[in-house]
Design a protein around this motif. Sequence first.
Motif, PDB file in Angstrom:
ATOM      1  N   ILE A  70       3.943   0.352   2.453  1.00 56.23           N
ATOM      2  CA  ILE A  70       3.630  -0.537   3.563  1.00 56.23           C
ATOM      3  C   ILE A  70       3.197  -1.910   3.066  1.00 56.23           C
ATOM      4  O   ILE A  70       2.427  -2.021   2.111  1.00 56.23           O
ATOM      5  CB  ILE A  70       2.496   0.092   4.422  1.00 56.23           C
ATOM      6  CG1 ILE A  70       2.894   1.499   4.873  1.00 56.23           C
ATOM      7  CG2 ILE A  70       2.178  -0.793   5.614  1.00 56.23           C
ATOM      8  CD1 ILE A  70       1.737   2.419   5.164  1.00 56.23           C
ATOM      9  N   GLU A  90      -0.117   8.156  -0.912  1.00 52.92           N
ATOM     10  CA  GLU A  90       0.245   9.232  -1.842  1.00 52.92           C
ATOM     11  C   GLU A  90       0.526  10.532  -1.105  1.00 52.92           C
ATOM     12  O   GLU A  90       1.010  11.483  -1.692  1.00 52.92           O
ATOM     13  CB  GLU A  90      -0.876   9.432  -2.853  1.00 52.92           C
ATOM     14  CG  GLU A  90      -1.086   8.187  -3.704  1.00 52.92           C
ATOM     15  CD  GLU A  90      -2.093   8.406  -4.807  1.00 52.92           C
ATOM     16  OE1 GLU A  90      -1.699   8.263  -5.972  1.00 52.92           O
ATOM     17  OE2 GLU A  90      -3.259   8.726  -4.512  1.00 52.92           O
ATOM     18  N   LYS A 137      -7.271   4.099   3.392  1.00 53.31           N
ATOM     19  CA  LYS A 137      -8.307   4.391   2.413  1.00 53.31           C
ATOM     20  C   LYS A 137      -7.702   4.317   1.014  1.00 53.31           C
ATOM     21  O   LYS A 137      -7.101   5.265   0.537  1.00 53.31           O
ATOM     22  CB  LYS A 137      -8.886   5.790   2.666  1.00 53.31           C
ATOM     23  CG  LYS A 137     -10.207   6.026   1.946  1.00 53.31           C
ATOM     24  CD  LYS A 137     -10.561   7.507   1.992  1.00 53.31           C
ATOM     25  CE  LYS A 137     -11.446   7.891   0.816  1.00 53.31           C
ATOM     26  NZ  LYS A 137     -10.770   7.741  -0.489  1.00 53.31           N
ATOM     27  N   GLN A 150      -4.883  10.430   6.914  1.00 53.99           N
ATOM     28  CA  GLN A 150      -6.316  10.754   6.868  1.00 53.99           C
ATOM     29  C   GLN A 150      -6.686  11.682   8.019  1.00 53.99           C
ATOM     30  O   GLN A 150      -7.552  12.544   7.878  1.00 53.99           O
ATOM     31  CB  GLN A 150      -7.146   9.473   6.948  1.00 53.99           C
ATOM     32  CG  GLN A 150      -7.218   8.727   5.640  1.00 53.99           C
ATOM     33  CD  GLN A 150      -7.959   7.407   5.793  1.00 53.99           C
ATOM     34  OE1 GLN A 150      -9.153   7.393   6.049  1.00 53.99           O
ATOM     35  NE2 GLN A 150      -7.247   6.316   5.670  1.00 53.99           N
ATOM     36  N   ASP A 167      -7.624   4.331  -2.949  1.00 55.43           N
ATOM     37  CA  ASP A 167      -8.433   4.943  -4.006  1.00 55.43           C
ATOM     38  C   ASP A 167      -8.435   4.093  -5.270  1.00 55.43           C
ATOM     39  O   ASP A 167      -9.411   4.038  -5.987  1.00 55.43           O
ATOM     40  CB  ASP A 167      -7.893   6.336  -4.326  1.00 55.43           C
ATOM     41  CG  ASP A 167      -8.015   7.267  -3.139  1.00 55.43           C
ATOM     42  OD1 ASP A 167      -9.060   7.225  -2.468  1.00 55.43           O
ATOM     43  OD2 ASP A 167      -7.058   8.015  -2.860  1.00 55.43           O
ATOM     44  N   TYR A 174      -3.123   2.251  -3.895  1.00 51.21           N
ATOM     45  CA  TYR A 174      -2.741   3.645  -3.668  1.00 51.21           C
ATOM     46  C   TYR A 174      -3.857   4.382  -2.947  1.00 51.21           C
ATOM     47  O   TYR A 174      -5.026   4.155  -3.236  1.00 51.21           O
ATOM     48  CB  TYR A 174      -2.479   4.348  -5.003  1.00 51.21           C
ATOM     49  CG  TYR A 174      -1.285   3.805  -5.745  1.00 51.21           C
ATOM     50  CD1 TYR A 174      -0.033   4.412  -5.635  1.00 51.21           C
ATOM     51  CD2 TYR A 174      -1.398   2.689  -6.558  1.00 51.21           C
ATOM     52  CE1 TYR A 174       1.061   3.922  -6.318  1.00 51.21           C
ATOM     53  CE2 TYR A 174      -0.297   2.188  -7.247  1.00 51.21           C
ATOM     54  CZ  TYR A 174       0.927   2.805  -7.125  1.00 51.21           C
ATOM     55  OH  TYR A 174       2.005   2.318  -7.792  1.00 51.21           O
ATOM     56  N   GLY A 175      -3.468   5.215  -2.012  1.00 60.59           N
ATOM     57  CA  GLY A 175      -4.473   5.986  -1.301  1.00 60.59           C
ATOM     58  C   GLY A 175      -3.864   6.755  -0.153  1.00 60.59           C
ATOM     59  O   GLY A 175      -2.736   7.229  -0.252  1.00 60.59           O
ATOM     60  N   LYS A 176      -4.643   6.899   0.916  1.00 59.57           N
ATOM     61  CA  LYS A 176      -4.182   7.646   2.081  1.00 59.57           C
ATOM     62  C   LYS A 176      -4.118   6.718   3.284  1.00 59.57           C
ATOM     63  O   LYS A 176      -5.112   6.071   3.618  1.00 59.57           O
ATOM     64  CB  LYS A 176      -5.172   8.783   2.370  1.00 59.57           C
ATOM     65  CG  LYS A 176      -4.578  10.165   2.169  1.00 59.57           C
ATOM     66  CD  LYS A 176      -5.565  11.233   2.594  1.00 59.57           C
ATOM     67  CE  LYS A 176      -5.040  12.623   2.271  1.00 59.57           C
ATOM     68  NZ  LYS A 176      -5.985  13.678   2.620  1.00 59.57           N
ATOM     69  N   CYS A 177      -2.966   6.675   3.944  1.00 59.26           N
ATOM     70  CA  CYS A 177      -2.828   5.811   5.107  1.00 59.26           C
ATOM     71  C   CYS A 177      -3.595   6.393   6.303  1.00 59.26           C
ATOM     72  O   CYS A 177      -4.058   7.532   6.251  1.00 59.26           O
ATOM     73  CB  CYS A 177      -1.355   5.620   5.458  1.00 59.26           C
ATOM     74  SG  CYS A 177      -0.590   7.040   6.244  1.00 59.26           S
ATOM     75  N   ASP A 178      -3.713   5.609   7.331  1.00 58.66           N
ATOM     76  CA  ASP A 178      -4.496   6.024   8.502  1.00 58.66           C
ATOM     77  C   ASP A 178      -4.028   7.356   9.085  1.00 58.66           C
ATOM     78  O   ASP A 178      -4.824   8.241   9.375  1.00 58.66           O
ATOM     79  CB  ASP A 178      -4.475   4.923   9.575  1.00 58.66           C
ATOM     80  CG  ASP A 178      -3.070   4.381   9.834  1.00 58.66           C
ATOM     81  OD1 ASP A 178      -2.175   4.684   9.019  1.00 58.66           O
ATOM     82  OD2 ASP A 178      -2.882   3.670  10.829  1.00 58.66           O
ATOM     83  N   PHE A 219       0.863  -1.169   0.000  1.00 59.36           N
ATOM     84  CA  PHE A 219       0.000   0.000   0.000  1.00 59.36           C
ATOM     85  C   PHE A 219       0.903   1.223   0.000  1.00 59.36           C
ATOM     86  O   PHE A 219       1.772   1.355   0.863  1.00 59.36           O
ATOM     87  CB  PHE A 219      -0.902   0.022   1.254  1.00 59.36           C
ATOM     88  CG  PHE A 219      -1.785   1.227   1.333  1.00 59.36           C
ATOM     89  CD1 PHE A 219      -3.016   1.243   0.704  1.00 59.36           C
ATOM     90  CD2 PHE A 219      -1.372   2.365   2.007  1.00 59.36           C
ATOM     91  CE1 PHE A 219      -3.834   2.368   0.761  1.00 59.36           C
ATOM     92  CE2 PHE A 219      -2.178   3.494   2.068  1.00 59.36           C
ATOM     93  CZ  PHE A 219      -3.411   3.489   1.440  1.00 59.36           C
TER      94      PHE A 219
END
Lengths: 131, 131
Positions: free
Chosen positions: A90, A84, B112, A128, B114, A121-125, A81
């Motif tokens: 991770i 971004e 989260k 956020q 995407d 791809y996204g935003k980790c805890d 993961f």
Amino acid sequence: MNTAKKHSKKRDAILQVIRSTDCHPSAEWIYNQVKPIYPDISLGTVYRNLALFEQSGEVVAIATVDGQKRYDATAATHTHFICECCKSVIDVETPQPFAEMYKALKKEHGFKADYHSLTFYGKCDKCQISN
Amino acid sequence: MNTAKKHSKKRDAILQVIRSTDCHPSAEWIYNQVKPIYPDISLGTVYRNLALFEQSGEVVAIATVDGQKRYDATAATHTHFICECCKSVIDVETPQPFAEMYKALKKEHGFKADYHSLTFYGKCDKCQISN
DNA sequence: CTAAAAACAGTAACAGTTCTCATTATTGTT
DNA sequence: AACAATAATGAGAACTGTTACTGTTTTTAG
């Protein structure tokens, strides 16, 4: 007579650094970790040995984040993961039957896949909350 | 008063080129395709517009092959096969339930996600024969 | 201890990408 | 159609991650 690989303390240290972290480091990060131990180490040495490790399969390049190659010493292919926001890479587990996909690739396209890479791809805890 | 995006023939041509190929081109490849149409186009313009397309989501960077970013205009996330021999990036279908993985990432880690990227690496049919 | 060569530091070179700035193209307004 | 205002551009310089080169140091076998 032929090219025999010689032992090297710095090479050991570089591999040690990669193996003892789970942050999937860049060449520069590795360099900064080895520097306190061998203050005269050169960035070129890190790159040179990373290339050797990649060839021998001891280390694998798993992604390019912001133009920098990121490395991993874990043997088994696994899923990552990438945040971004903070650019951290991770490990995550994926109990998925990829074996079938390998077979399908061979059967339907004739492609011989050796390994794969699955990345979310996204935003980790943490990111956020802070953003 | 505020920054309004203006229309541009060259931007259109760049997007057109990306949309009309399935080879997942690099910036340089796109540049070479647009050049016959607009001989005075600059490589910088390609990069500048690629950045805009990435921001707007019209184009997505799917991989870095030999140090070069490769782009794709297809909306839906899909799977790729990269031939390590001829460096071609090929679309493949994967009838896989990734939705569950997204949920698990959120539940187990709080991440989260995407979108994701699944890529197989190996030798394509042509390269297996010729090598 | 010695000699051959692998590994190295330091630095120059390189490639892909981004930035700068003077010029051109687009757009809304007369 | 002419006019600003400003977004988009071309050309090339600058930047960044990586690789190559060269003379020196370290490793290893005899």
